[in-house]
Write an enzyme that holds these catalytic residues in place. Structure first.
Site, PDB file in Angstrom:
ATOM      1  CE  LYS A  22      -1.764   1.626   3.965  1.00 30.32           C
ATOM      2  NZ  LYS A  22      -1.447   3.035   4.254  1.00 30.32           N
ATOM      3  CG  ASN A  23       2.231   2.653   3.530  1.00 29.27           C
ATOM      4  OD1 ASN A  23       1.072   2.967   3.247  1.00 29.27           O
ATOM      5  ND2 ASN A  23       2.612   2.386   4.763  1.00 29.27           N
ATOM      6  CB  CYS A 116      -4.438   6.278  10.656  1.00 31.43           C
ATOM      7  SG  CYS A 116      -4.787   4.860   9.614  1.00 31.43           S
ATOM      8  NE  ARG A 121      -0.368  10.626  10.171  1.00 27.11           N
ATOM      9  CZ  ARG A 121      -0.697   9.585   9.383  1.00 27.11           C
ATOM     10  NH1 ARG A 121      -1.947   9.132   9.371  1.00 27.11           N
ATOM     11  NH2 ARG A 121       0.202   9.017   8.609  1.00 27.11           N
ATOM     12  N   PRO A 122       1.155  17.006  11.232  1.00 27.21           N
ATOM     13  CG  PRO A 122       2.986  18.139  12.132  1.00 27.21           C
ATOM     14  CD  PRO A 122       2.074  16.954  12.370  1.00 27.21           C
ATOM     15  CG  ASP A 124       5.977  20.842   9.929  1.00 29.42           C
ATOM     16  OD1 ASP A 124       7.044  21.026  10.528  1.00 29.42           O
ATOM     17  OD2 ASP A 124       5.382  19.746   9.922  1.00 29.42           O
ATOM     18  CG  LEU A 125       9.000  18.375   8.232  1.00 24.46           C
ATOM     19  CD1 LEU A 125       9.409  16.998   8.723  1.00 24.46           C
ATOM     20  CD2 LEU A 125      10.144  19.368   8.366  1.00 24.46           C
ATOM     21  CG  ASP A 305       3.001   1.654   9.526  1.00 25.30           C
ATOM     22  OD1 ASP A 305       3.336   1.863   8.350  1.00 25.30           O
ATOM     23  OD2 ASP A 305       2.653   2.559  10.305  1.00 25.30           O
ATOM     24  NE  ARG A 397      -7.615   4.618   4.891  1.00 27.84           N
ATOM     25  CZ  ARG A 397      -6.723   5.273   5.633  1.00 27.84           C
ATOM     26  NH1 ARG A 397      -6.920   5.394   6.929  1.00 27.84           N
ATOM     27  NH2 ARG A 397      -5.640   5.778   5.084  1.00 27.84           N
TER      28      ARG A 397
HETATM   29  C1  EPZ Z   1       3.930   7.069   6.277  1.00 30.25           C
HETATM   30  O1  EPZ Z   1       3.091   8.098   6.804  1.00 30.25           O
HETATM   31  C2  EPZ Z   1       3.041   5.820   6.189  1.00 30.25           C
HETATM   32  N1  EPZ Z   1       1.931   6.083   5.317  1.00 30.25           N
HETATM   33  C3  EPZ Z   1       2.520   5.455   7.584  1.00 30.25           C
HETATM   34  O2  EPZ Z   1       1.784   4.234   7.493  1.00 30.25           O
HETATM   35  C4  EPZ Z   1       3.708   5.222   8.506  1.00 30.25           C
HETATM   36  O3  EPZ Z   1       3.228   5.008   9.803  1.00 30.25           O
HETATM   37  C5  EPZ Z   1       4.638   6.453   8.503  1.00 30.25           C
HETATM   38  O4  EPZ Z   1       5.034   6.783   7.162  1.00 30.25           O
HETATM   39  C6  EPZ Z   1       5.897   6.213   9.309  1.00 30.25           C
HETATM   40  O5  EPZ Z   1       6.576   5.103   8.862  1.00 30.25           O
HETATM   41  C7  EPZ Z   1       2.125   5.979   3.978  1.00 30.25           C
HETATM   42  O6  EPZ Z   1       3.195   5.733   3.473  1.00 30.25           O
HETATM   43  C8  EPZ Z   1       0.930   6.198   3.121  1.00 30.25           C
HETATM   44  P1  EPZ Z   1       5.857  10.584   8.228  1.00 30.25           P
HETATM   45  P2  EPZ Z   1       3.560   9.639   6.787  1.00 30.25           P
HETATM   46  O7  EPZ Z   1       5.696  11.820   7.424  1.00 30.25           O
HETATM   47  O8  EPZ Z   1       4.211   9.931   5.507  1.00 30.25           O
HETATM   48  C9  EPZ Z   1       5.858  13.902  11.684  1.00 30.25           C
HETATM   49  C10 EPZ Z   1      -0.023   2.762   7.773  1.00 30.25           C
HETATM   50  O9  EPZ Z   1      -0.476   2.210   8.798  1.00 30.25           O
HETATM   51  N2  EPZ Z   1       5.785  14.894  10.581  1.00 30.25           N
HETATM   52  O10 EPZ Z   1       7.110   9.821   8.087  1.00 30.25           O
HETATM   53  O11 EPZ Z   1       2.427  10.449   7.215  1.00 30.25           O
HETATM   54  C11 EPZ Z   1       4.564  13.114  11.818  1.00 30.25           C
HETATM   55  O12 EPZ Z   1       3.594  13.790  12.561  1.00 30.25           O
HETATM   56  C12 EPZ Z   1       0.384   4.242   7.800  1.00 30.25           C
HETATM   57  O13 EPZ Z   1       0.136   2.189   6.694  1.00 30.25           O
HETATM   58  C13 EPZ Z   1       5.871  16.223  10.876  1.00 30.25           C
HETATM   59  O14 EPZ Z   1       6.022  16.622  12.037  1.00 30.25           O
HETATM   60  O15 EPZ Z   1       4.635   9.603   7.969  1.00 30.25           O
HETATM   61  C14 EPZ Z   1       5.019  11.829  12.477  1.00 30.25           C
HETATM   62  O16 EPZ Z   1       5.066  12.001  13.861  1.00 30.25           O
HETATM   63  C15 EPZ Z   1       0.004   4.925   9.069  1.00 30.25           C
HETATM   64  N3  EPZ Z   1       5.785  17.122   9.852  1.00 30.25           N
HETATM   65  C16 EPZ Z   1       6.423  11.651  11.899  1.00 30.25           C
HETATM   66  O17 EPZ Z   1       6.823  12.908  11.376  1.00 30.25           O
HETATM   67  C17 EPZ Z   1       5.605  16.727   8.535  1.00 30.25           C
HETATM   68  O18 EPZ Z   1       5.513  17.574   7.635  1.00 30.25           O
HETATM   69  C18 EPZ Z   1       6.511  10.605  10.786  1.00 30.25           C
HETATM   70  O19 EPZ Z   1       5.598  10.966   9.770  1.00 30.25           O
HETATM   71  C19 EPZ Z   1       5.519  15.363   8.261  1.00 30.25           C
HETATM   72  C20 EPZ Z   1       5.611  14.449   9.299  1.00 30.25           C
END
Ligand code: EPZ
Length: 418
Positions: A22-23, A116, A121-122, A124-125, A305, A397
């Site tokens: 999926k991811n 989810c 889940r900002p 900002d990055l 995950d 999903r």
């Molecule tokens: C991806 O989400 C996956 N989703 C998530 O899987 C997975 O849990 C996550 O990566 C971490 O491995 C998909 O690939 C579709 P991140 P993503 O940006 O991209 C913070 C599942 O169950 N952050 O790496 O949203 C954020 O809040 C799902 O399949 C910021 O602060 O994850 C989090 O605490 C759930 N600012 C951390 O970074 C930003 O701009 C990691 O988030 C972006 C993220």
């Protein structure tokens, strides 16, 4: 409304081919808009999130059709750069379209993503990366209005290796003139798979899998054919199910190296696991022992995950296991549901301590998010009596056929109308 009903106590036996990831497929579907041609995504899993991506692509003017396990996307007719709010709210990955649309159209308009509920889940990055490339982004009234006709390659330093921000930066950088270097990039296998897809379209991208990714932008891209990697989190779910229920299960079509930390944890708990190339075989009697602390972290650390399904597998283990959730602020919503089945889990902020109990009993429980739903099913496989998991729309999903796959391995499980 549908539910999954499980009669616990059956051992699992047999072989399964794991679905496409999926991811990996979600950012790849977003990347399809970059080329203005036809892309064939092989082994594209049948998931609600994939359907949502299809709806977004069609809204943008692309043609999307399924041919068996393949999904074809023709983005030659793309004539819009906005995504409606209701589609954005259905999943987190909708935001990955932002970088792709900006690179293709020089402008984009969309709202904040859903997905989810795992704590804040900002994005900002994501926005930082696009602004670094020269995009102007107006964030008023809950809508992101972005202009980026003249994106220019640059250095982007991420304060944390966000998966989504890395993917958005890679896609937008394909449409920028010059060289972009993404520092402290995410290293997940899905990022490597996205790079492979972009390279097949003719993009010059390298370094995925390391913390530094380089994109030579402005290349003319074309349609291509790509087979997605196997879903390491679905594989982790089935390994945890087999570990908890006991039995002899062989998974095919997934690279064992992508889930080495999960395999190591289950071996420590007492399972026998043999893996090579694209096969993982687990044998065990269901009697597990507590293990060293499990700390979630960005890849190659232990995947957040897989935290819930491993926790569910250890509920009846001998001893205790400590979990520390370092990636998301509140990813323990499964704990209160598991407690309804007799689990003993102590929570303190980002720390959860599982104290093994002699038995679990079936109950009516509710999925609160995708991986919570899977964990409740893993718990149901080892509980006495019947477990009914409701709100399975969350499970749909990310799992193509969770109940069907486990039934094929001999579990007493089915989807029912309630
Ligand atoms: C991806 O989400 C996956 N989703 C998530 O899987 C997975 O849990 C996550 O990566 C971490 O491995 C998909 O690939 C579709 P991140 P993503 O940006 O991209 C913070 C599942 O169950 N952050 O790496 O949203 C954020 O809040 C799902 O399949 C910021 O602060 O994850 C989090 O605490 C759930 N600012 C951390 O970074 C930003 O701009 C990691 O988030 C972006 C993220």
């Amino acid at each position: 409304m549908r539910a999954i009903t499980v009669e616990g106590g059956r051992r699992l036996r047999g072989e399964l081919t794991v679905q496409g990831a999926k991811n990996s497929v979600l950012p790849i579907l977003a990347a399809c808009v970059l080329c203005g041609g036809v892309c064939r995504i092989r082994r594209c899993p049948r998931l609600d999130d994939v359907e949502t991506c299809g709806a977004i692509l069609r809204h943008l003017g692309c043609r999307v059709c399924r041919q068996g396990e393949d999904l074809l996307v023709d983005s030659s007719g793309m004539d819009r750069w906005d995504i409606p709010d209701d589609l954005m709210r259905r999943m987190r990955s909708s935001v990955i379209f932002l970088g792709a649309i900006l690179a293709r159209c020089g402008r984009a308009e969309l709202s904040y993503p859903g997905g989810c509920e795992l704590g804040p889940r900002p994005i900002d990055l994501h926005l930082l990366a696009l602004r670094r490339l020269g995009a102007e982004i107006d964030e008023s009234g809950g809508t992101l209005r972005c202009r980026g006709e003249g994106l220019r390659g640059t250095e982007i330093v991420l304060s944390l290796p966000s998966v989504g921000a890395t993917e958005n930066a890679m896609l937008a950088a394909c449409g920028a003139r010059g060289t972009t270097v993404i520092c402290n990039a995410a290293r997940e296998p899905e990022i490597v798979d996205l790079q492979r897809f972009l390279q097949k379209m003719g993009a010059e991208v390298r370094g995925a899998g390391t913390s530094t990714i380089t994109v030579e932008g402005g290349r003319r891209l074309r349609g291509c054919c790509h087979r997605c990697i196997g879903d390491r989190i679905v594989a982790a779910t089935y390994l945890c199910a087999a570990a908890a229920a006991g039995g002899d299960v062989c998974l095919k079509g997934v690279d064992y190296r992508h889930l080495s930390t999960v395999i190591a944890a289950l071996q420590q708990a007492g399972c026998r696991i043999v893996s090579r190339d694209r096969m993982i075989r687990l044998t065990g009697d269901g009697a597990l022992r507590g293990i060293c602390p499990v700390r979630t972290a960005p890849y190659p650390g232990f995947p957040t995950d897989a935290q819930a399904v491993l926790m569910a597998a250890l509920l009846r283990s001998e001893g205790t296991t400590m979990f520390v959730e370092n990636v998301f602020q509140s990813r323990y919503r499964h704990v209160s549901e598991l407690a309804r089945m007799g689990a003993d889990i102590r929570l303190e902020g980002r720390v959860a301590v599982v104290c093994g109990v002699p038995r679990l009993r079936g109950a009516a429980v509710r999925a609160t998010d995708l991986r919570c739903g899977a964990a409740l099913v893993v718990a149901g496989l080892q509980a006495e009596g019947t477990t009914r998991v409701e709100e399975i729309r969350h499970i749909k999903r990310g799992y193509g056929d969770l109940a069907g796959d486990l039934a094929r391995l001999g579990a007493e499980i089915r989807e029912t109308e309630i």
